[in-house]
Write an enzyme that holds these catalytic residues in place. Sequence first.
Site, PDB file in Angstrom:
ATOM      1  N   ARG A  39      -3.251  -6.908  12.995  1.00 60.79           N
ATOM      2  CA  ARG A  39      -2.524  -5.880  13.768  1.00 60.79           C
ATOM      3  C   ARG A  39      -1.641  -6.684  15.069  1.00 60.79           C
ATOM      4  O   ARG A  39      -2.202  -7.351  15.860  1.00 60.79           O
ATOM      5  CB  ARG A  39      -3.198  -4.913  14.487  1.00 60.79           C
ATOM      6  CG  ARG A  39      -4.000  -4.012  13.544  1.00 60.79           C
ATOM      7  CD  ARG A  39      -2.872  -2.967  12.662  1.00 60.79           C
ATOM      8  NE  ARG A  39      -3.446  -1.899  11.963  1.00 60.79           N
ATOM      9  CZ  ARG A  39      -3.511  -2.183  10.408  1.00 60.79           C
ATOM     10  NH1 ARG A  39      -3.365  -3.528  10.128  1.00 60.79           N
ATOM     11  NH2 ARG A  39      -4.152  -1.339   9.849  1.00 60.79           N
ATOM     12  N   ARG A  86       0.653  -1.918   6.693  1.00 63.47           N
ATOM     13  CA  ARG A  86       1.202  -0.736   7.586  1.00 63.47           C
ATOM     14  C   ARG A  86       2.120  -1.382   8.793  1.00 63.47           C
ATOM     15  O   ARG A  86       3.276  -0.713   8.925  1.00 63.47           O
ATOM     16  CB  ARG A  86       0.292   0.229   8.220  1.00 63.47           C
ATOM     17  CG  ARG A  86      -0.172   1.157   7.150  1.00 63.47           C
ATOM     18  CD  ARG A  86      -1.268   2.077   7.638  1.00 63.47           C
ATOM     19  NE  ARG A  86      -2.522   1.202   7.595  1.00 63.47           N
ATOM     20  CZ  ARG A  86      -4.030   1.666   7.691  1.00 63.47           C
ATOM     21  NH1 ARG A  86      -3.997   2.966   7.935  1.00 63.47           N
ATOM     22  NH2 ARG A  86      -5.057   0.759   7.334  1.00 63.47           N
ATOM     23  N   ASP A 104      -5.611  -7.121  -5.567  1.00 63.86           N
ATOM     24  CA  ASP A 104      -6.771  -6.895  -4.778  1.00 63.86           C
ATOM     25  C   ASP A 104      -7.776  -5.795  -5.463  1.00 63.86           C
ATOM     26  O   ASP A 104      -7.520  -4.631  -5.303  1.00 63.86           O
ATOM     27  CB  ASP A 104      -6.477  -6.349  -3.343  1.00 63.86           C
ATOM     28  CG  ASP A 104      -7.549  -6.116  -2.520  1.00 63.86           C
ATOM     29  OD1 ASP A 104      -8.798  -6.600  -2.849  1.00 63.86           O
ATOM     30  OD2 ASP A 104      -7.172  -5.520  -1.434  1.00 63.86           O
ATOM     31  N   MET A 105      -8.636  -6.209  -6.561  1.00 60.04           N
ATOM     32  CA  MET A 105      -9.048  -5.232  -7.231  1.00 60.04           C
ATOM     33  C   MET A 105     -10.833  -5.289  -6.895  1.00 60.04           C
ATOM     34  O   MET A 105     -11.271  -4.139  -7.452  1.00 60.04           O
ATOM     35  CB  MET A 105      -9.367  -5.760  -8.888  1.00 60.04           C
ATOM     36  CG  MET A 105      -7.944  -5.612  -9.386  1.00 60.04           C
ATOM     37  SD  MET A 105      -6.989  -3.912  -9.346  1.00 60.04           S
ATOM     38  CE  MET A 105      -8.199  -3.062 -10.232  1.00 60.04           C
ATOM     39  N   LYS A 106     -11.339  -6.010  -6.324  1.00 64.28           N
ATOM     40  CA  LYS A 106     -12.608  -5.991  -5.626  1.00 64.28           C
ATOM     41  C   LYS A 106     -13.475  -5.608  -6.768  1.00 64.28           C
ATOM     42  O   LYS A 106     -14.260  -4.954  -6.702  1.00 64.28           O
ATOM     43  CB  LYS A 106     -12.856  -4.905  -4.542  1.00 64.28           C
ATOM     44  CG  LYS A 106     -11.936  -5.151  -3.260  1.00 64.28           C
ATOM     45  CD  LYS A 106     -12.361  -4.144  -2.271  1.00 64.28           C
ATOM     46  CE  LYS A 106     -11.346  -4.429  -1.209  1.00 64.28           C
ATOM     47  NZ  LYS A 106      -9.622  -4.017  -1.211  1.00 64.28           N
ATOM     48  N   THR A 108     -13.065  -4.776   6.329  1.00 59.21           N
ATOM     49  CA  THR A 108     -12.764  -4.892   7.707  1.00 59.21           C
ATOM     50  C   THR A 108     -12.876  -3.211   8.344  1.00 59.21           C
ATOM     51  O   THR A 108     -12.646  -2.917   9.592  1.00 59.21           O
ATOM     52  CB  THR A 108     -11.531  -5.271   7.967  1.00 59.21           C
ATOM     53  OG1 THR A 108     -10.302  -4.758   6.985  1.00 59.21           O
ATOM     54  CG2 THR A 108     -11.303  -6.702   7.765  1.00 59.21           C
ATOM     55  N   LEU A 137     -16.623  -5.732  -9.271  1.00 57.46           N
ATOM     56  CA  LEU A 137     -17.876  -5.716  -9.411  1.00 57.46           C
ATOM     57  C   LEU A 137     -18.580  -5.203 -10.696  1.00 57.46           C
ATOM     58  O   LEU A 137     -18.309  -4.057 -10.933  1.00 57.46           O
ATOM     59  CB  LEU A 137     -18.821  -5.207  -8.072  1.00 57.46           C
ATOM     60  CG  LEU A 137     -20.213  -5.327  -8.040  1.00 57.46           C
ATOM     61  CD1 LEU A 137     -20.632  -7.095  -8.142  1.00 57.46           C
ATOM     62  CD2 LEU A 137     -21.013  -4.826  -7.088  1.00 57.46           C
ATOM     63  N   ILE A 184     -21.356  -6.121 -14.658  1.00 56.65           N
ATOM     64  CA  ILE A 184     -22.203  -7.316 -15.426  1.00 56.65           C
ATOM     65  C   ILE A 184     -21.327  -8.137 -15.500  1.00 56.65           C
ATOM     66  O   ILE A 184     -20.204  -8.492 -15.614  1.00 56.65           O
ATOM     67  CB  ILE A 184     -22.822  -6.629 -16.494  1.00 56.65           C
ATOM     68  CG1 ILE A 184     -21.620  -6.419 -17.423  1.00 56.65           C
ATOM     69  CG2 ILE A 184     -23.753  -5.558 -16.157  1.00 56.65           C
ATOM     70  CD1 ILE A 184     -22.173  -5.709 -18.905  1.00 56.65           C
ATOM     71  N   ASP A 203       0.718  -1.169   0.013  1.00 58.31           N
ATOM     72  CA  ASP A 203      -0.150   0.035   0.121  1.00 58.31           C
ATOM     73  C   ASP A 203       0.935   1.376   0.191  1.00 58.31           C
ATOM     74  O   ASP A 203       0.745   2.200   0.924  1.00 58.31           O
ATOM     75  CB  ASP A 203      -0.989   0.003   1.249  1.00 58.31           C
ATOM     76  CG  ASP A 203      -1.907  -1.339   1.252  1.00 58.31           C
ATOM     77  OD1 ASP A 203      -2.046  -1.795   0.117  1.00 58.31           O
ATOM     78  OD2 ASP A 203      -2.260  -1.530   2.172  1.00 58.31           O
TER      79      ASP A 203
END
Length: 238
Positions: free
Chosen positions: A183, A213, A67-69, A122, A71, A73, A18
């Site tokens: 964490r 992180r 990690d494209m998530k 989350t 959504l 058609i 990230d």
Amino acid sequence: MTTELHDDASGRLIVGLDVPTIAEAEKVVEELGNAVSFYKIGYQLVFAGGLDFAKSLVAARKKVFLDMKLLDIDNTIAKGVENVAKMGVSMLTLHAYPKAMRAAVEAARGSDLCLLGVTVLTSMDNADLREAGYFDNAETLVLKRARQAHEAGMGGIVASAVEAQAIRQAVGPDMAIVTPGIRPAGSEKGDQKRVMTPADALRAGASHLIVARPIVGAPDRKAAALAILKEMRSIGRS
């Protein structure tokens, strides 16, 4: 398809890249060296050239979680997944909506791509879900989507470790449960709301842990990663 659940901690720790630039991502990977073999690439890095970087990681025999998530058609999902499968990445996320998942599973058939359904972020709690128009609480919605992912033939799901034990009971031993919001004890939560330590997440039934992180933001990234790996190995296979 299902994915192999690694007994070795190094195959179960996914470091989230990230960071804003490819140069910074390259620095993280270089500093972590052989300690880490699995990396997550999300929107921030994708929009800075991260897809080409993902291919370079695959060429270097690293594993990549894209990690494209997704959504959209059904046809659009299918065409996108077909191209991702050709990249050689190991995991791809899409939101756990039944029609989208079924289209993705069919498109990925015959490849080694593990498809993961995103249940509830989350960073969201019950109040956030109500604001977004959902009437179920977080755990109820997570379990509903986990079962739908299992029925669709997905390789796994992404969910908070807080729900991992209930999910494992609902979907059985074979699906991957990939948990962000990890964490180490004493770390700040940041913008995450449903968090857990690495050891507790594995005990709860998580198969893979996403850590960003606490490693990427550490003064000594490799030492931070090795400390988490040591904690994971102390638990063993959940």
